[in-house]
Motif scaffolding. Structure first.
Motif, PDB file in Angstrom:
ATOM      1  N   VAL A  86     -15.053   1.419   5.409  1.00 39.39           N
ATOM      2  CA  VAL A  86     -15.014   2.875   5.531  1.00 39.39           C
ATOM      3  C   VAL A  86     -15.606   3.249   6.894  1.00 39.39           C
ATOM      4  O   VAL A  86     -16.776   2.944   7.169  1.00 39.39           O
ATOM      5  N   ASN A 141     -13.138  10.729   9.327  1.00 42.92           N
ATOM      6  CA  ASN A 141     -11.807  10.896   8.755  1.00 42.92           C
ATOM      7  C   ASN A 141     -10.729  11.121   9.815  1.00 42.92           C
ATOM      8  O   ASN A 141      -9.644  11.628   9.511  1.00 42.92           O
ATOM      9  N   TRP A 191      -7.856   6.195   7.083  1.00 44.57           N
ATOM     10  CA  TRP A 191      -8.375   4.995   6.432  1.00 44.57           C
ATOM     11  C   TRP A 191      -8.142   4.999   4.930  1.00 44.57           C
ATOM     12  O   TRP A 191      -7.937   3.941   4.316  1.00 44.57           O
ATOM     13  N   GLN A 192      -8.165   6.196   4.314  1.00 42.86           N
ATOM     14  CA  GLN A 192      -7.979   6.259   2.864  1.00 42.86           C
ATOM     15  C   GLN A 192      -6.595   5.762   2.465  1.00 42.86           C
ATOM     16  O   GLN A 192      -6.439   5.042   1.476  1.00 42.86           O
ATOM     17  N   ARG A 193      -5.603   6.148   3.226  1.00 43.03           N
ATOM     18  CA  ARG A 193      -4.239   5.692   2.949  1.00 43.03           C
ATOM     19  C   ARG A 193      -4.147   4.176   3.078  1.00 43.03           C
ATOM     20  O   ARG A 193      -3.514   3.505   2.258  1.00 43.03           O
ATOM     21  N   HIS A 200      -6.615   1.970   2.723  1.00 35.43           N
ATOM     22  CA  HIS A 200      -7.326   1.339   1.617  1.00 35.43           C
ATOM     23  C   HIS A 200      -6.507   1.414   0.332  1.00 35.43           C
ATOM     24  O   HIS A 200      -6.428   0.434  -0.427  1.00 35.43           O
ATOM     25  N   TRP A 201      -5.905   2.570   0.081  1.00 40.17           N
ATOM     26  CA  TRP A 201      -5.134   2.729  -1.152  1.00 40.17           C
ATOM     27  C   TRP A 201      -3.898   1.831  -1.146  1.00 40.17           C
ATOM     28  O   TRP A 201      -3.586   1.198  -2.160  1.00 40.17           O
ATOM     29  N   TYR A 218      -8.960   8.309  -2.725  1.00 42.09           N
ATOM     30  CA  TYR A 218      -8.150   7.932  -1.576  1.00 42.09           C
ATOM     31  C   TYR A 218      -7.120   8.995  -1.202  1.00 42.09           C
ATOM     32  O   TYR A 218      -6.300   8.788  -0.315  1.00 42.09           O
ATOM     33  N   HIS A 219      -7.237  10.138  -1.866  1.00 39.90           N
ATOM     34  CA  HIS A 219      -6.334  11.248  -1.559  1.00 39.90           C
ATOM     35  C   HIS A 219      -7.081  12.549  -1.264  1.00 39.90           C
ATOM     36  O   HIS A 219      -6.494  13.499  -0.771  1.00 39.90           O
TER      37      HIS A 219
END
Length: 203
Positions: free
Chosen positions: A59, A78, A82-84, A86-87, A111-112
């Motif tokens: 993260v 952000n 990164w969330q996309r 990781h998901w 993650y969204h």
């Protein structure tokens, strides 16, 4: 009887983290809330079993004088998606596992939806993980920093990815074990997605 322990707060902690929590159930458990952020630890990274073997997820955090920043005040960066990433990594690694779809709705929001602070993000994830594992663990956040505890086990530095504790969880089926070596003591998500309600039996 144990007098309790103080734990660091990690991102998607490994199996050993939950084994220690479970073994200390009923004692005073503290989650460190007042420490300065230590770099290169599991506080912002986790290891999962990907199609090509060990895969590290990290993260990103806001740059600056991290050493002087309290962990609870450290902001997630952000700027990148990164969330996309990781998901997609979790989906690619575990979509074919026995229990991914069962837990998918619980973890997808992490993650969204955007989160500002790493500590808050990890704490909410910990709550979901404890619920998913059916572990009823009572804990409190520390209200001041103590460099040393004489009356509690201190896991703040021992549960470090740069150190080997020698802990081995009970072996279980991993999604890509037909092509990759077994990975011991990685993120609890690997165990949860493959073993579901039976996960705690492999601690």
């Amino acid at each position: 009887m144990e007098k309790g322990a103080v734990f660091p707060l990690f991102y998607l902690p490994n199996v050993e983290f939950f084994k220690n929590l479970q073994s200390l159930k009923g004692t005073e458990i503290l989650i460190e809330h007042q420490e300065h952020y230590p770099k290169q630890t599991y506080r912002n990274r986790a290891v999962i079993a990907g199609p090509n073997g060990k895969l590290e997820l990290s993260v990103p955090v806001k740059k600056g004088d991290i050493k002087r920043t309290p962990y609870k005040d450290l902001r997630i960066c952000n700027d990148d998606n990164w969330q996309r990433i990781h998901w997609l990594s979790l989906c690619t690694s575990y979509r074919s596992s026995a229990y991914f779809e069962f837990y998918e709705d619980a973890f997808a929001p992490f993650y969204h939806q955007k989160f500002d602070f790493l500590f808050d993000y990890n704490l909410q994830l910990l709550e979901i993980l404890l619920k998913s594992l059916k572990l009823k663990i009572d804990y409190a956040l520390t209200i001041e920093y103590h460099p040393k505890y004489n009356d509690k086990q201190d896991f703040r530095s021992s549960l470090d990815f740069r150190k080997t504790t020698g802990y081995e969880n009970k072996k279980y089926h991993q999604v890509f074990e037909d092509r990759n070596p077994y990975l011991n003591n990685i993120s609890i998500l690997d165990l949860l997605f493959t073993q579901g309600p039976q996960a705690s039996k492999f601690f």
